[in-house]
Enzyme design. Structure first.
Site, PDB file in Angstrom:
ATOM      1  NE  ARG A 174     -13.456 -30.290 -10.028  1.00 28.43           N
ATOM      2  CZ  ARG A 174     -12.865 -29.199 -10.522  1.00 28.43           C
ATOM      3  NH1 ARG A 174     -13.617 -28.194 -10.939  1.00 28.43           N
ATOM      4  NH2 ARG A 174     -11.553 -29.129 -10.613  1.00 28.43           N
ATOM      5  CG  HIS A 201     -13.531 -30.914 -13.758  1.00 28.26           C
ATOM      6  ND1 HIS A 201     -12.643 -31.961 -13.557  1.00 28.26           N
ATOM      7  CD2 HIS A 201     -12.766 -29.815 -13.993  1.00 28.26           C
ATOM      8  CE1 HIS A 201     -11.400 -31.513 -13.648  1.00 28.26           C
ATOM      9  NE2 HIS A 201     -11.444 -30.217 -13.914  1.00 28.26           N
ATOM     10  CG  ASP A 244      -7.989 -30.537 -12.710  1.00 28.24           C
ATOM     11  OD1 ASP A 244      -8.186 -30.212 -13.900  1.00 28.24           O
ATOM     12  OD2 ASP A 244      -8.570 -29.995 -11.754  1.00 28.24           O
ATOM     13  CE1 TYR A 255      -6.881 -19.473 -18.561  1.00 30.23           C
ATOM     14  CE2 TYR A 255      -7.402 -20.839 -16.659  1.00 30.23           C
ATOM     15  CZ  TYR A 255      -7.811 -20.009 -17.688  1.00 30.23           C
ATOM     16  OH  TYR A 255      -9.140 -19.716 -17.845  1.00 30.23           O
ATOM     17  CG  HIS A 303      -5.102 -24.238 -14.244  1.00 32.08           C
ATOM     18  ND1 HIS A 303      -6.016 -23.283 -13.865  1.00 32.08           N
ATOM     19  CD2 HIS A 303      -5.821 -25.326 -14.642  1.00 32.08           C
ATOM     20  CE1 HIS A 303      -7.246 -23.761 -14.040  1.00 32.08           C
ATOM     21  NE2 HIS A 303      -7.156 -24.991 -14.501  1.00 32.08           N
ATOM     22  CG  ASP A 345      -1.321 -26.921  -8.132  1.00 29.68           C
ATOM     23  OD1 ASP A 345      -2.098 -26.656  -9.087  1.00 29.68           O
ATOM     24  OD2 ASP A 345      -1.715 -27.037  -6.954  1.00 29.68           O
ATOM     25  CG  HIS A 346      -3.870 -28.758 -11.790  1.00 36.43           C
ATOM     26  ND1 HIS A 346      -3.982 -27.662 -10.952  1.00 36.43           N
ATOM     27  CD2 HIS A 346      -4.927 -28.691 -12.642  1.00 36.43           C
ATOM     28  CE1 HIS A 346      -5.060 -26.969 -11.268  1.00 36.43           C
ATOM     29  NE2 HIS A 346      -5.655 -27.565 -12.302  1.00 36.43           N
ATOM     30  CG  HIS A 364      -8.541 -28.402 -16.994  1.00 39.30           C
ATOM     31  ND1 HIS A 364      -9.577 -28.851 -16.203  1.00 39.30           N
ATOM     32  CD2 HIS A 364      -9.074 -28.151 -18.223  1.00 39.30           C
ATOM     33  CE1 HIS A 364     -10.686 -28.871 -16.917  1.00 39.30           C
ATOM     34  NE2 HIS A 364     -10.405 -28.457 -18.152  1.00 39.30           N
TER      35      HIS A 364
END
Length: 259
Positions: free
Chosen positions: A173, A189, A196, A224, A227, A229-230, A232
């Site tokens: 990013r 990132h 992710d 956490y 987080h 749904d994914h 990291h």
């Protein structure tokens, strides 16, 4: 997630040769399999050079629990152990020495731009939709190189999960993108050191648990904040350019993972 469509028949043939023929192949120089990189000598503990550094990029995901493989061009015990785990994972003779059989498998796995078979620069690119590697704290070339190392770790993680697809929802990013999505002010990132990921199978908790063995010093997942749904994953312990200490930070409480 990307399937490698390049067919490297010569490499596959070398890997499939019976024992008597393997001895002949091992004694021969490594074949140039693609436009990325060619190794021209066997590598083992005590050797050093750019060829070791290139190997370390590709076996960084086989570091073992809580370990990392430094990209320092020196073939030490950690590199040897990672090579051995790589060899075991792909059914090669597991001696921790990188030779033609190990290189043949790496050639089979990598594309001409040096990315691993199931990941691409495009999916690791600026997470807000615009292409390019600029806009972060580092040069575009260094950020892209960091993203390459991240992808090879993801390739190892994918292999450990039974070659089940992993999908990158956010990679590098720029600062503007990171601000837009509400990322941490010094997020990994920004440096190309993070991804992710999601998957249909295996579960997020399986991904998080396995990531502990594949060179990731930052892992955040279910339980956490933000987080669920994914997963990291990042390489913060190897990042000497950020403002954070080089430590390991894991937190996915719903998966039983804490530092």
């Amino acid at each position: 997630m990307r399937v490698n469509t390049l067919k490297r028949a010569a490499v596959a043939f070398a890997l499939a040769l019976p024992g008597a023929a393997i001895a002949t192949v091992v004694a021969a120089p490594a074949a140039h399999a693609d436009a990325c990189y060619t190794w021209n000598r066997n590598l083992y503990q005590g050797r050093s050079g750019d060829d070791v550094r290139q190997l370390q990029i590709r076996v960084a995901g086989w570091a073992g629990n809580r370990n990392i493989v430094e990209n320092d061009g020196r073939y030490g015990p950690k590199t040897a152990a990672a090579v051995k785990r790589f060899q075991q994972a792909y059914g090669l003779r597991a001696d921790g020495i990188a030779g033609p059989q190990t290189y043949a498998k790496l050639y089979q796995l990598q594309d001409n731009d040096c990315t691993p078979a199931h990941f691409s620069f495009s999916e690791m690119d600026n997470g807000c939709g615009s292409s390019g590697w600029s806009g972060g704290p580092l040069s575009a070339s260094q950020t892209k190189q960091n993203a390459l190392r991240t992808m090879w770790k993801l390739e190892a993680l994918r292999k450990s999960l039974g070659d089940k697809p992993l999908y990158v929802s956010s990679g590098f990013r720029s600062r503007a993108c990171n601000d837009r999505v509400g990322g941490a002010s010094d997020s990994q990132h920004l440096y190309g050191h993070a991804a992710d990921v999601t998957s249909r199978t295996p579960s997020l908790c399986q991904i998080a648990r396995n990531a502990r063995n594949h060179g990731f010093s930052g892992i955040y997942g279910p339980g956490y904040p933000d987080h669920d749904d994914h997963i990291h994953v990042d390489s913060r312990r190897e990042n000497n350019s950020d403002r954070s200490s080089n430590t390991t930070s894991w937190s996915a409480p719903d998966c039983g993972i804490n530092n």
